[in-house]
Write an enzyme that holds these catalytic residues in place. Structure first.
Site, short mmCIF file in Angstrom:
data_model
loop_
_atom_site.label_atom_id
_atom_site.label_comp_id
_atom_site.label_asym_id
_atom_site.label_seq_id
_atom_site.Cartn_x
_atom_site.Cartn_y
_atom_site.Cartn_z
CE LYS A 42 0.25 -1.24 9.20
NZ LYS A 42 -0.10 -1.80 7.88
CD GLN A 86 -2.71 -1.35 5.18
OE1 GLN A 86 -1.75 -0.79 5.69
NE2 GLN A 86 -3.26 -2.44 5.69
CG ASP A 111 4.55 -4.79 4.90
OD1 ASP A 111 4.63 -4.96 6.12
OD2 ASP A 111 3.53 -4.36 4.33
#
Length: 921
Positions: A42, A86, A111
């Protein structure tokens, strides 16, 4: 393709908004290898696209509270437009994943995992939410096939919150007929065989067989599984949830594993981050305000100012800040109705164009004042709440001396006020108290230094000024500056000669030259002249001194003219407090106090945010005297406001006293130092004042007005317009259009008001309008607001009255002749000595700040109208070197007001029921 498109969008963003970059934060708890691998992917993708990515790593000992605290900080950071947590959270402590994902601000939840975003997706609000990146990537892949989703039969295997459930919703709202299957589905092969579009996210290696798949189907495989493979060095290989080799024979399109959905998931994370940045720019773009204005409920007769103020329900100040384009981390709340604004906003908006700059001033007033503050507030309420322009008012903070003395508050009046007025007129955020503390620290340092130099030898002074700490002697930074000023280029305290030590430790202040006084923010006439040092411990060192009111302190003037914290500190260091016996200036830097002053004033340098009755934003910052100082609010407040309103907005500020004093200093001092250029002058006039200038009886505060001011008298008004004409000429002298605001009182007649408007236009005003804002709020200043809008578009050729390189006497003469109408000036002996002294000391190139009566264009408060032919006497000249001007004293004046027989505090008290403030203010 996605990354190339995003890269181009970021380039376009940065070209349109220089210095801006989309920001992505990735929060990781622990140190899992797989998480590290995904995060690196990422970060690499973000760098390629031009996104500023920040990896925040918490240890596996982090608690839930630690993670939530970090999330709160990221939520408030305006440089972060999207951030992800994460998963999984690798912590030794119990942490609720649900609680963590829901703590992320929905507008930054790129997200798409928060309940709010999930709820919006399930309702079909696709344009108002973030979609989880894997389903979003799957949809993008499906679109790339060219197959229309609408009307197709889709099957989703898996129901996780991250892939399965949102994939179902996404396909459904794209008009597919969707079936969700899972581990309990008994007819899985049959359902798969019906699918035109198949998305598999089951987490089971090669669970879906090729023979199950409908010929020509689109197959999206989201699975990542490891199976044994002896041919690989690692002993395993990665496969998906679909048996790829057999499925590819049946499918028209199929994603490989690895290399299919994974890279698209990362690409969609980048896309969501860029989308979030675009939404941020649309929302916070300067020049695009969305404000909730307060509706006034007007009453007749108009109630008292405090009644009106307390009947208003102000908006929460954080809402006002948000409406004006300020970010949460740029605002420090002081309760619900006031806040300080960080100077960092200037750096954020440095590339944005300024708005229109308007200064409100007045004709020579009566002792009652003519409504400049009220007009300032009325104008911004009209421009904002009624004409829907971005507009800021920038006003001075009032001193508590007049508030409790004779004048009362200064928040405006009637339906044009800064609210809450009791907060505005009392402590506000403590700036004036900080100035009091800083000023008196300098005063204490002066007398203490004189005392210690009188009672100690050179070596004793040196040992105390540069003490040995653990056997080491070291100069402080401010002492190094003093050594350099003395021409001593040494840094080792042991290396100075006796002569150098003597020069270093002896300021040798001449007590008779001390210009720095102690201050207090209270009117106390008995402190105008005092004797200090009478205690036996001072060993006979006494001198005559005085207290001034705090707002007359040079520190206040420095605050008002400073361009930032560093500039303020430098100005503090330059402040001259006395001269040595050899005639050299002694500064605050010489006293060693500069850094301490900066510490005391580090919060005061930030402008204070408040609001008007109708909900438009106001900066309240600094309040220097308008006679011995320049009488204007801060440069910093004006600069921030001009950036926030955008190029089509307006900033309205007020200059103290009449145009001959406050406006002249606004132009020649404030604008000279700030570099700002005004677009319009608003000149406030009243019938009452013009009658006084036309020969009407004396107007005295606290005494009923004579009948001449209540009854129509056109002759007095016409004769008094000589003052109006002169002040219009004064404004036009600087090359700025003038709009005259005729502030109407209930005793004024239509004929009188019309006469003033006519005279103003004939005298060269761009326009002149009658205003009723005191009784009607912004509505009563609509004509004024429209006139200001028109004037701001007119040609402006702003210029200063004088070049600072001219000799001091010539600069004073220019002001006296051009602005006041004097024939000449006369410098008394003390003033002549000061001209010679300040020129010798290197201060001759400073601007001039005339200290004279505000009640006449001349030095004599009894001379009304527009007197000419007089000689202006200059009694003395003093220097505010840190602030950056010399101030000639014209006549006598006090810098410590006294209390009248019946001060305002007779009417001020706490309400016994509400605990609020009662009183007139």
């Amino acid at each position: 393709q996605v990354r190339d498109r995003l890269k181009q969008q970021v380039v376009e963003m940065t070209e349109k908004f220089p210095g801006f970059r989309p920001g992505l934060a990735i929060l990781q708890v622990g140190n899992r290898d797989d998480s590290n691998l995904y995060i690196n992917m990422k970060l690499k993708a973000a760098a390629e696209i031009g996104i500023s990515a920040n990896h925040i790593k918490l240890p596996n000992t982090a608690t839930e509270a630690d993670v939530l605290k970090c999330i709160a900080s990221l939520n408030a950071d305006p440089a972060v437009h999207g951030f992800i947590v994460q998963l999984p959270l690798d912590s030794d402590k119990p942490i609720s994943t649900e609680k963590i994902t829901n703590a992320v601000a929905p507008e930054k939840d790129v997200d798409g995992l928060s309940s709010i975003n999930a709820g919006k997706l399930s309702r079909g609000d696709l344009g108002d939410c973030f979609i989880p990146c894997t389903p979003k990537g799957c949809m993008e892949l499906i679109r790339q096939t060219g197959v229309q989703v609408a009307g197709k039969r889709a099957v989703v295997i898996g129901r996780s919150k991250i892939v399965g459930a949102p994939m179902h919703d996404l396909l459904l709202w794209n008009n597919a007929t969707v079936t969700t299957c899972h581990s309990k589905t008994s007819t899985l092969a049959e359902e798969v065989g019906k699918a035109d579009i198949l998305v598999v996210a089951a987490g089971r290696a090669e669970m879906v067989k090729g023979e199950w798949i409908k010929p020509g189907a689109i197959v999206i495989d989201c699975g990542i599984n490891h199976v044994p493979d002896s041919t690989k060095a690692s002993g395993k290989r990665v496969v998906g949830d679909v048996a790829y080799s057999s499925a590819r024979e049946k499918a028209s399109f199929i994603t490989p594993v690895p290399g299919g959905v994974g890279p698209m998931t990362v690409a969609m994370l980048m896309q969501s981050t860029v989308e979030s940045a675009q939404r941020f720019l649309e929302k916070f773009q300067p020049g695009k305000w969305t404000i909730q204005y307060n509706q006034l409920t007007l009453k007749m007769p108009v109630p008292s100012d405090i009644e009106i103020s307390q009947s208003c329900m102000p908006k929460p100040i954080d809402q006002v800040a948000k409406e004006a384009g300020l970010f949460p981390d740029e605002v420090e709340l002081y309760g619900q109705t006031k806040a300080k604004v960080q100077l960092s906003v200037l750096n954020r908006l440095r590339n944005q164009p300024d708005g229109k700059y308007v200064v409100v001033t007045g004709i020579t007033p009566t002792p009652l004042g003519e409504g400049k503050s009220t007009t300032t507030v009325g104008l911004v309420q009209a421009l904002g709440a009624h004409l829907h322009q971005n507009v800021f008012a920038c006003v001075r903070q009032p001193s508590q001396g007049p508030t409790f003395g004779i004048k009362g508050g200064a928040a405006g009046g009637g339906y044009c006020q800064v609210v809450p007025m009791e907060e505005f007129n009392l402590h506000l955020t403590g700036d004036i108290h900080a100035i009091t503390a800083a000023n008196n620290l300098v005063a204490a340092a002066i007398d203490a230094r004189i005392f210690h130099e009188l009672t100690q030898s050179d070596q004793a002074l040196y040992n105390r000024l540069v003490p040995s700490v653990n056997g080491v002697r070291k100069f402080s930074d401010i002492q190094i500056r003093r050594l350099q000023k003395l021409g001593i280029n040494k840094t080792d305290p042991m290396a100075l000669t006796k002569e150098e030590v003597n020069s270093f430790v002896r300021l040798d202040i001449d007590p008779g030259t001390i210009t720095w006084q102690r201050v207090l923010d209270t009117n106390d006439r008995f402190l105008r002249k005092i004797t200090i040092g009478q205690s036996p411990t001072e060993k006979g060192f006494t001198r005559t001194a005085q207290f001034d009111i705090t707002v007359s302190s040079e520190i206040m003037a420095v605050l008002a003219l400073a361009d930032g914290l560093d500039d303020m500190k430098k100005r503090f260091g330059r402040m001259v407090v006395a001269s040595s016996k050899k005639g050299q200036p002694v500064t605050a830097d010489d006293l060693g106090v500069t850094g301490a002053l900066a510490v005391l004033m580090k919060d005061a340098v930030k402008p204070n945010l408040m609001q008007t009755l109708e909900g438009t934003p106001v900066f309240v910052h600094a309040g220097p005297f308008a006679n011995i100082a320049h009488g204007n609010s801060s440069v910093l407040a004006d600069k921030i406001a001009l950036k926030l309103v955008g190029k089509d907005g307006f900033v309205v500020t007020e200059a103290g006293f009449g145009a001959d004093i406050g406006m002249e200093k606004f132009f020649n001092i404030k604008c000279r130092y700030s570099g700002l250029r005004p677009h319009v002058v608003v000149l406030v006039a009243t019938v009452r004042t013009l009658k006084m200038h036309g020969g009407g009886p004396t107007v005295t505060a606290g005494v009923p007005l004579p009948k001449e001011y209540i009854e129509e008298n056109l002759q007095l008004v016409a004769k008094g317009c000589s003052n109006l004409n002169k002040q219009i000429q004064n404004a036009r002298m600087f090359g700025v259009p003038v709009v005259v605001a005729v502030n109407a009182f209930k005793t004024d007649t239509k004929a009188e008001l019309a006469l003033v408007v006519q005279h103003a236009k004939e005298a060269g005003a761009f326009d002149a309008v009658e205003c009723t804002h005191w009784a009607e709020g912004g509505k009563g200043a609509l004509a004024l607001a429209r006139a200001v809008q028109r004037a701001s578009q007119a040609p402006s050729n702003f210029r200063f009255l004088y070049n600072v390189e001219l000799p001091v006497v010539d600069k004073i003469r220019l002001i006296a002749q051009q602005v006041y109408g004097a024939r000449d000036i006369e410098l008394l002996p003390e003033a002549q000595e000061k001209v010679a002294l300040y020129t010798k000391q290197g201060f001759g190139n400073l601007p001039i700040c005339m200290a004279k009566t505000h009640l006449s264009l001349s030095h004599d408060p009894e001379q009304k109208g527009a007197p000419t032919g007089f000689v202006l006497p200059i009694r003395d000249i003093r220097a505010s070197v840190g602030a950056g001007f010399l101030y000639p004293l014209v006549g006598t004046m006090s810098t410590m007001p006294g209390l009248p027989t019946r001060p305002c505090f007779y009417d001020i008290d706490l309400d016994p029921v509400s605990g609020g403030v009662n009183g007139l203010f």
